[in-house]
Design a protein around this motif. Structure first.
Motif, PDB file in Angstrom:
ATOM      1  N   MET A   1       0.838  -1.194   0.000  1.00  0.00           N
ATOM      2  CA  MET A   1       0.000   0.000   0.000  1.00  0.00           C
ATOM      3  C   MET A   1       0.879   1.251   0.000  1.00  0.00           C
ATOM      4  O   MET A   1       1.800   1.362   0.812  1.00  0.00           O
ATOM      5  CB  MET A   1      -0.909   0.020   1.231  1.00  0.00           C
ATOM      6  N   LYS A   2       0.608   2.175  -0.917  1.00  0.00           N
ATOM      7  CA  LYS A   2       1.353   3.425  -0.970  1.00  0.00           C
ATOM      8  C   LYS A   2       1.042   4.299   0.253  1.00  0.00           C
ATOM      9  O   LYS A   2      -0.051   4.237   0.837  1.00  0.00           O
ATOM     10  CB  LYS A   2       0.986   4.191  -2.232  1.00  0.00           C
ATOM     11  N   THR A   3       2.012   5.129   0.620  1.00  0.00           N
ATOM     12  CA  THR A   3       1.910   5.970   1.809  1.00  0.00           C
ATOM     13  C   THR A   3       2.071   7.432   1.431  1.00  0.00           C
ATOM     14  O   THR A   3       2.849   7.776   0.537  1.00  0.00           O
ATOM     15  CB  THR A   3       2.998   5.575   2.829  1.00  0.00           C
ATOM     16  N   LEU A   4       1.338   8.308   2.103  1.00  0.00           N
ATOM     17  CA  LEU A   4       1.525   9.748   1.954  1.00  0.00           C
ATOM     18  C   LEU A   4       2.539  10.212   2.992  1.00  0.00           C
ATOM     19  O   LEU A   4       2.396   9.923   4.182  1.00  0.00           O
ATOM     20  CB  LEU A   4       0.205  10.489   2.155  1.00  0.00           C
ATOM     21  N   LEU A   5       3.567  10.923   2.534  1.00  0.00           N
ATOM     22  CA  LEU A   5       4.588  11.443   3.434  1.00  0.00           C
ATOM     23  C   LEU A   5       4.273  12.898   3.750  1.00  0.00           C
ATOM     24  O   LEU A   5       4.167  13.728   2.842  1.00  0.00           O
ATOM     25  CB  LEU A   5       5.966  11.331   2.786  1.00  0.00           C
ATOM     26  N   VAL A   6       4.136  13.206   5.035  1.00  0.00           N
ATOM     27  CA  VAL A   6       3.755  14.544   5.470  1.00  0.00           C
ATOM     28  C   VAL A   6       4.832  15.090   6.394  1.00  0.00           C
ATOM     29  O   VAL A   6       5.169  14.458   7.398  1.00  0.00           O
ATOM     30  CB  VAL A   6       2.398  14.537   6.207  1.00  0.00           C
ATOM     31  N   ILE A 174      -0.582  11.880 -17.388  1.00  0.00           N
ATOM     32  CA  ILE A 174      -2.035  11.755 -17.436  1.00  0.00           C
ATOM     33  C   ILE A 174      -2.453  10.339 -17.071  1.00  0.00           C
ATOM     34  O   ILE A 174      -3.460  10.123 -16.378  1.00  0.00           O
ATOM     35  CB  ILE A 174      -2.563  12.155 -18.823  1.00  0.00           C
ATOM     36  N   GLN A 175      -1.686   9.345 -17.498  1.00  0.00           N
ATOM     37  CA  GLN A 175      -1.982   7.960 -17.124  1.00  0.00           C
ATOM     38  C   GLN A 175      -1.925   7.781 -15.611  1.00  0.00           C
ATOM     39  O   GLN A 175      -2.787   7.119 -15.016  1.00  0.00           O
ATOM     40  CB  GLN A 175      -1.003   7.009 -17.807  1.00  0.00           C
ATOM     41  N   LEU A 176      -0.913   8.372 -14.976  1.00  0.00           N
ATOM     42  CA  LEU A 176      -0.806   8.298 -13.517  1.00  0.00           C
ATOM     43  C   LEU A 176      -2.000   8.979 -12.845  1.00  0.00           C
ATOM     44  O   LEU A 176      -2.574   8.456 -11.882  1.00  0.00           O
ATOM     45  CB  LEU A 176       0.490   8.956 -13.055  1.00  0.00           C
ATOM     46  N   LEU A 177      -2.369  10.149 -13.365  1.00  0.00           N
ATOM     47  CA  LEU A 177      -3.487  10.892 -12.773  1.00  0.00           C
ATOM     48  C   LEU A 177      -4.812  10.179 -12.993  1.00  0.00           C
ATOM     49  O   LEU A 177      -5.704  10.253 -12.145  1.00  0.00           O
ATOM     50  CB  LEU A 177      -3.534  12.308 -13.349  1.00  0.00           C
ATOM     51  N   ALA A 178      -4.944   9.478 -14.122  1.00  0.00           N
ATOM     52  CA  ALA A 178      -6.165   8.723 -14.370  1.00  0.00           C
ATOM     53  C   ALA A 178      -6.307   7.596 -13.345  1.00  0.00           C
ATOM     54  O   ALA A 178      -7.420   7.314 -12.861  1.00  0.00           O
ATOM     55  CB  ALA A 178      -6.157   8.153 -15.788  1.00  0.00           C
ATOM     56  N   LEU A 179      -5.203   6.943 -13.001  1.00  0.00           N
ATOM     57  CA  LEU A 179      -5.250   5.905 -11.972  1.00  0.00           C
ATOM     58  C   LEU A 179      -5.623   6.498 -10.616  1.00  0.00           C
ATOM     59  O   LEU A 179      -6.390   5.899  -9.850  1.00  0.00           O
ATOM     60  CB  LEU A 179      -3.896   5.201 -11.886  1.00  0.00           C
ATOM     61  N   LEU A 180      -5.083   7.681 -10.313  1.00  0.00           N
ATOM     62  CA  LEU A 180      -5.430   8.362  -9.070  1.00  0.00           C
ATOM     63  C   LEU A 180      -6.909   8.728  -9.064  1.00  0.00           C
ATOM     64  O   LEU A 180      -7.613   8.501  -8.071  1.00  0.00           O
ATOM     65  CB  LEU A 180      -4.566   9.610  -8.903  1.00  0.00           C
ATOM     66  N   ALA A 181      -7.390   9.299 -10.183  1.00  0.00           N
ATOM     67  CA  ALA A 181      -8.794   9.688 -10.272  1.00  0.00           C
ATOM     68  C   ALA A 181      -9.714   8.473 -10.132  1.00  0.00           C
ATOM     69  O   ALA A 181     -10.753   8.547  -9.470  1.00  0.00           O
ATOM     70  CB  ALA A 181      -9.053  10.410 -11.596  1.00  0.00           C
ATOM     71  N   ALA A 182      -9.313   7.358 -10.743  1.00  0.00           N
ATOM     72  CA  ALA A 182     -10.128   6.149 -10.644  1.00  0.00           C
ATOM     73  C   ALA A 182     -10.220   5.669  -9.203  1.00  0.00           C
ATOM     74  O   ALA A 182     -11.281   5.217  -8.745  1.00  0.00           O
ATOM     75  CB  ALA A 182      -9.538   5.055 -11.536  1.00  0.00           C
ATOM     76  N   GLY A 287       7.543   6.685 -11.438  1.00  0.00           N
ATOM     77  CA  GLY A 287       6.936   5.937 -10.353  1.00  0.00           C
ATOM     78  C   GLY A 287       5.430   5.847 -10.501  1.00  0.00           C
ATOM     79  O   GLY A 287       4.849   6.232 -11.521  1.00  0.00           O
ATOM     80  N   MET A 288       4.781   5.322  -9.474  1.00  0.00           N
ATOM     81  CA  MET A 288       3.333   5.207  -9.440  1.00  0.00           C
ATOM     82  C   MET A 288       2.793   6.042  -8.300  1.00  0.00           C
ATOM     83  O   MET A 288       3.386   6.092  -7.222  1.00  0.00           O
ATOM     84  CB  MET A 288       2.912   3.745  -9.240  1.00  0.00           C
TER      85      MET A 288
END
Length: 290
Positions: A1-6, A174-182, A287-288
């Motif tokens: 699982m990907k993580t957000l770094l803050v 755009i491909q990366l953003l489409a995966l995020l949007a999905a 990256g993803m």
């Protein structure tokens, strides 16, 4: 699982950004890594008060502050998401040194989707983290950034707008953003800001871009729109006010004198005039996001 770094320095702006990040992680079903860096100049008189051998004590105190803050953040997410919402786990880490170094080290060691930073009230990139993160460290970042303007309040993301100059190289982003949007079940709006300069080949460029886009990116909630404004930041700000957009995304072109979003201060100007978060993805990023 990907993580957000803050990253936080415990300032109000950084803490607001952390709250946004945790709620965004809740929508994504991701977890959070919360970090804090303590930097003391070797020429500073503070060395007399905090000698080198006491760094472990400083780090321990900061870890305790981070643990207390992470519990507050989880409670905030739980309150806003309701009983059936996802509550991200939040890991904490503090270290001595510069925040930029700690960010890069963590990105290399962990499975990080993006780095989230809070902008100061004046949109100055030199003060992303109160006096700790320089413009150069952002300019040469090799990872996606999510910049949170001061007082930005989280709302579930339903539309992401991506600004393109019709470069075919934008297709991978755009491909990366489409995966995020999905993952968010959100619309992805592809935007080209048309300025005052006449371009007799514009229709051809748009047609070629759309042909390539349709052949490479398959997402049924993706749309294209021209926005007529004299400047890029004006066009994106118009979207923020009229387009129902929740997040704006741009490419950072490090070596372009005409379209480098950060170097030409577009992000700074936007941060001063909009409350929308800004995703900045370095050109050529392999990256993803998720």
């Amino acid at each position: 699982m990907k993580t957000l770094l803050v990253a936080t320095d415990f300032s109000e702006n950084a803490n607001q950004a952390a709250d946004y990040a945790c709620k965004f992680a809740g929508q994504l079903g991701s977890n959070v890594q919360l970090i804090h860096a303590s930097s003391i100049d070797t020429d500073s008189p503070l060395q007399v008060i905090w000698p080198i051998e006491d760094q472990d004590t400083i780090i321990g105190r900061n870890d305790a502050l981070l643990e207390t803050f992470s519990a507050k953040l989880q409670n905030s997410v739980a309150t806003s998401s309701g009983p059936d919402g996802y509550i991200p786990s939040i890991r904490v880490r503090s270290a001595a040194g510069e925040v930029g170094d700690l960010i890069r080290e963590t990105v290399q060691l962990e499975d990080i989707a993006m780095v989230i930073l809070g902008l100061s009230g004046n949109g100055d990139l030199k003060r992303l983290i109160q006096g700790s993160c320089s413009r150069d460290s952002i300019d040469f970042a090799e990872y996606p950034l999510l910049l949170i303007p001061q007082n930005a309040k989280f709302v579930p993301v339903k539309k992401i707008a991506f600004a393109t100059d019709l470069s075919i190289s934008d297709m991978e982003i755009i491909q990366l953003l489409a995966l995020l949007a999905a993952r968010l079940n959100a619309e992805l709006l592809i935007v080209h800001v048309i300025g005052d300069r006449e371009d007799t080949q514009l229709t051809h460029h748009i047609n070629e871009f759309m042909k390539e886009l349709k052949s490479r990116v398959n997402y049924n909630q993706m749309y294209y729109e021209n926005v007529y404004q004299s400047k890029l930041e004006d066009g994106l700000n118009w979207l923020a006010d009229h387009g129902g957009t929740n997040i704006i995304a741009v490419v950072h072109r490090k070596h372009s004198s005409t379209s480098n979003i950060l170097h030409n201060s577009h992000a700074q100007k936007m941060a001063r005039h909009t409350n929308l978060p800004l995703i900045v993805i370095p050109e050529g990023y392999k990256g993803m996001l998720f």
